[in-house]
Design a protein around this motif. Structure first.
Motif, PDB file in Angstrom:
ATOM      1  N   ASN A  46      46.399  19.243  63.670  1.00  0.00           N
ATOM      2  CA  ASN A  46      47.770  19.382  63.195  1.00  0.00           C
ATOM      3  C   ASN A  46      48.479  18.036  63.120  1.00  0.00           C
ATOM      4  N   PRO A  47      49.322  17.821  62.098  1.00  0.00           N
ATOM      5  CA  PRO A  47      50.129  16.597  62.051  1.00  0.00           C
ATOM      6  C   PRO A  47      51.188  16.618  63.138  1.00  0.00           C
ATOM      7  N   VAL A  48      51.558  15.439  63.608  1.00  0.00           N
ATOM      8  CA  VAL A  48      52.590  15.334  64.628  1.00  0.00           C
ATOM      9  C   VAL A  48      53.952  15.674  64.033  1.00  0.00           C
ATOM     10  N   THR A  49      54.821  16.284  64.843  1.00  0.00           N
ATOM     11  CA  THR A  49      56.163  16.662  64.400  1.00  0.00           C
ATOM     12  C   THR A  49      57.210  16.042  65.334  1.00  0.00           C
ATOM     13  N   PRO A  50      58.463  15.942  64.869  1.00  0.00           N
ATOM     14  CA  PRO A  50      59.528  15.476  65.766  1.00  0.00           C
ATOM     15  C   PRO A  50      59.639  16.332  67.024  1.00  0.00           C
ATOM     16  N   GLU A  51      59.392  17.638  66.888  1.00  0.00           N
ATOM     17  CA  GLU A  51      59.452  18.525  68.045  1.00  0.00           C
ATOM     18  C   GLU A  51      58.408  18.149  69.093  1.00  0.00           C
ATOM     19  N   ASP A  52      57.222  17.713  68.628  1.00  0.00           N
ATOM     20  CA  ASP A  52      56.194  17.241  69.567  1.00  0.00           C
ATOM     21  C   ASP A  52      56.704  16.049  70.366  1.00  0.00           C
ATOM     22  N   ILE A  53      57.350  15.120  69.670  1.00  0.00           N
ATOM     23  CA  ILE A  53      57.841  13.909  70.334  1.00  0.00           C
ATOM     24  C   ILE A  53      58.967  14.239  71.303  1.00  0.00           C
ATOM     25  N   ILE A  54      59.867  15.123  70.917  1.00  0.00           N
ATOM     26  CA  ILE A  54      60.963  15.529  71.806  1.00  0.00           C
ATOM     27  C   ILE A  54      60.409  16.131  73.095  1.00  0.00           C
ATOM     28  N   LEU A  55      59.382  16.973  72.963  1.00  0.00           N
ATOM     29  CA  LEU A  55      58.772  17.586  74.141  1.00  0.00           C
ATOM     30  C   LEU A  55      58.122  16.528  75.036  1.00  0.00           C
ATOM     31  N   LEU A  56      57.342  15.636  74.441  1.00  0.00           N
ATOM     32  CA  LEU A  56      56.692  14.588  75.233  1.00  0.00           C
ATOM     33  C   LEU A  56      57.715  13.671  75.892  1.00  0.00           C
ATOM     34  N   LYS A  57      58.811  13.427  75.185  1.00  0.00           N
ATOM     35  CA  LYS A  57      59.874  12.582  75.747  1.00  0.00           C
ATOM     36  C   LYS A  57      60.487  13.236  76.980  1.00  0.00           C
ATOM     37  N   GLU A  58      60.600  14.551  76.968  1.00  0.00           N
ATOM     38  CA  GLU A  58      61.098  15.267  78.144  1.00  0.00           C
ATOM     39  C   GLU A  58      60.170  15.035  79.334  1.00  0.00           C
ATOM     40  N   PHE A  59      58.872  15.042  79.077  1.00  0.00           N
ATOM     41  CA  PHE A  59      57.904  14.822  80.152  1.00  0.00           C
ATOM     42  C   PHE A  59      57.861  13.353  80.578  1.00  0.00           C
ATOM     43  N   LYS A  98      53.649   6.759  71.327  1.00  0.00           N
ATOM     44  CA  LYS A  98      53.183   6.411  69.990  1.00  0.00           C
ATOM     45  C   LYS A  98      52.893   7.706  69.236  1.00  0.00           C
ATOM     46  N   ALA A  99      53.571   7.892  68.116  1.00  0.00           N
ATOM     47  CA  ALA A  99      53.344   9.062  67.271  1.00  0.00           C
ATOM     48  C   ALA A  99      52.248   8.744  66.269  1.00  0.00           C
ATOM     49  N   SER A 100      51.286   9.637  66.153  1.00  0.00           N
ATOM     50  CA  SER A 100      50.207   9.449  65.179  1.00  0.00           C
ATOM     51  C   SER A 100      49.648  10.804  64.789  1.00  0.00           C
ATOM     52  N   GLY A 101      49.060  10.842  63.603  1.00  0.00           N
ATOM     53  CA  GLY A 101      48.469  12.075  63.102  1.00  0.00           C
ATOM     54  C   GLY A 101      49.239  12.643  61.935  1.00  0.00           C
ATOM     55  N   GLY A 102      48.799  12.335  60.728  1.00  0.00           N
ATOM     56  CA  GLY A 102      49.371  12.936  59.525  1.00  0.00           C
ATOM     57  C   GLY A 102      50.722  12.394  59.116  1.00  0.00           C
ATOM     58  N   ILE A 103      51.051  11.165  59.500  1.00  0.00           N
ATOM     59  CA  ILE A 103      52.349  10.564  59.144  1.00  0.00           C
ATOM     60  C   ILE A 103      52.180   9.841  57.810  1.00  0.00           C
ATOM     61  N   LYS A 104      52.792  10.365  56.761  1.00  0.00           N
ATOM     62  CA  LYS A 104      52.507   9.881  55.408  1.00  0.00           C
ATOM     63  C   LYS A 104      53.710   9.314  54.670  1.00  0.00           C
ATOM     64  N   THR A 129      49.610   4.968  61.683  1.00  0.00           N
ATOM     65  CA  THR A 129      49.432   5.591  60.376  1.00  0.00           C
ATOM     66  C   THR A 129      48.546   4.757  59.466  1.00  0.00           C
ATOM     67  N   SER A 130      47.822   5.433  58.608  1.00  0.00           N
ATOM     68  CA  SER A 130      47.048   4.754  57.565  1.00  0.00           C
ATOM     69  C   SER A 130      47.864   4.627  56.284  1.00  0.00           C
ATOM     70  N   ALA A 131      49.093   5.164  56.302  1.00  0.00           N
ATOM     71  CA  ALA A 131      49.956   5.158  55.116  1.00  0.00           C
ATOM     72  C   ALA A 131      51.118   4.185  55.281  1.00  0.00           C
ATOM     73  N   GLY A 132      50.905   3.106  56.012  1.00  0.00           N
ATOM     74  CA  GLY A 132      51.986   2.167  56.281  1.00  0.00           C
ATOM     75  C   GLY A 132      52.632   1.598  55.031  1.00  0.00           C
ATOM     76  N   VAL A 133      51.804   1.247  54.051  1.00  0.00           N
ATOM     77  CA  VAL A 133      52.356   0.671  52.828  1.00  0.00           C
ATOM     78  C   VAL A 133      53.233   1.679  52.106  1.00  0.00           C
ATOM     79  N   ASN A 134      52.765   2.908  52.022  1.00  0.00           N
ATOM     80  CA  ASN A 134      53.557   3.964  51.381  1.00  0.00           C
ATOM     81  C   ASN A 134      54.870   4.188  52.117  1.00  0.00           C
ATOM     82  N   ILE A 135      54.838   4.128  53.432  1.00  0.00           N
ATOM     83  CA  ILE A 135      56.034   4.371  54.238  1.00  0.00           C
ATOM     84  C   ILE A 135      57.092   3.285  53.988  1.00  0.00           C
TER      85      ILE A 135
END
Length: 212
Positions: free
Chosen positions: A159-172, A180-186, A204-210
């Motif tokens: 699964n691609p990473v979501t903001p909700e994933d980061i919010i949860l990890l930040k709580e922990f 570091k967020a990674s996985g499907g960031i395009k 991300t492998s899509a840095g140039v696009n970002i």
């Protein structure tokens, strides 16, 4: 927000060639990315290409499954540093975590951190395989072991990473460890939302696009 300075410009494909890695490094120079992230076998190539630039080289260890013996991961990590990496992105032993072998998981992370000294250690949790309880335990273990970052994914997870994933990890994580967020960031919008949610690095492998 200068989003380029959040980006670890990444190429971890099994088919990546010498020319592909050189292109990755050239893009990192052109767009002023924070780091490149490459497999162990290409660390020296990337470091030599980037010698005159302040771009860091991150290298993967135990990638992508995390199920290698600890001594193998330590040897990999030491070799990457010797070859010129300044950051290590290691995959935890997911099976050990799921087996409740928390001490072994913590000891492995701590051993790798000890082996690389002051260099940055990012611990890849591969969160798409983990329950919330396992994410919390893994975060706590990484903090106790002295890691600098937790990282969401190898990019090979389901699964691609979501903001909700980061919010949860930040709580922990609180302020005890970076994320570091990674996985499907395009795209830029996704990257910005992840940073807003608490990520301090984007893999991300899509840095140039970002950035364009």
């Amino acid at each position: 927000m200068q989003i380029n300075q959040y980006i670890d410009h990444t190429l971890l494909s099994p088919t990546a060639t010498l020319d592909d890695i050189k292109r990755l490094c050239q893009e990192a120079i052109e767009y002023h990315f924070y780091a490149v992230c490459v497999p162990e076998c290409y660390v020296s190539l990337a470091r030599n290409y980037l010698t005159e630039y302040p771009i860091r080289v991150a290298a993967t260890v135990g990638f992508p499954l995390g199920s290698m013996a600890t001594i193998t991961k330590i040897t990999q990590a030491k070799n990457c540093i010797t070859q010129g990496a300044s950051e290590i992105d290691m995959v935890i032993n997911i099976g050990f975590l799921k087996s409740g072998l928390d001490d072994k998981v913590e000891q492995e992370i701590a051993s790798i951190k000890k082996a690389i000294g002051d260099h940055v250690l990012k611990v890849i949790l591969e969160i798409s395989y983990l329950s919330n309880n396992e994410k919390q335990r893994a975060t706590t273990l990484a903090i106790k072991a002295g890691a600098d970052f937790i990282k969401t994914s190898t990019g090979f997870g389901s699964n691609p990473v979501t903001p909700e994933d980061i919010i949860l990890l930040k709580e922990f994580a609180g302020t005890d460890i970076q994320i570091k967020a990674s996985g499907g960031i395009k795209d830029a919008k996704t990257a910005q939302l992840l940073i807003k949610a608490g990520a301090s690095r984007i893999g991300t492998s899509a840095g140039v696009n970002i950035v364009t």
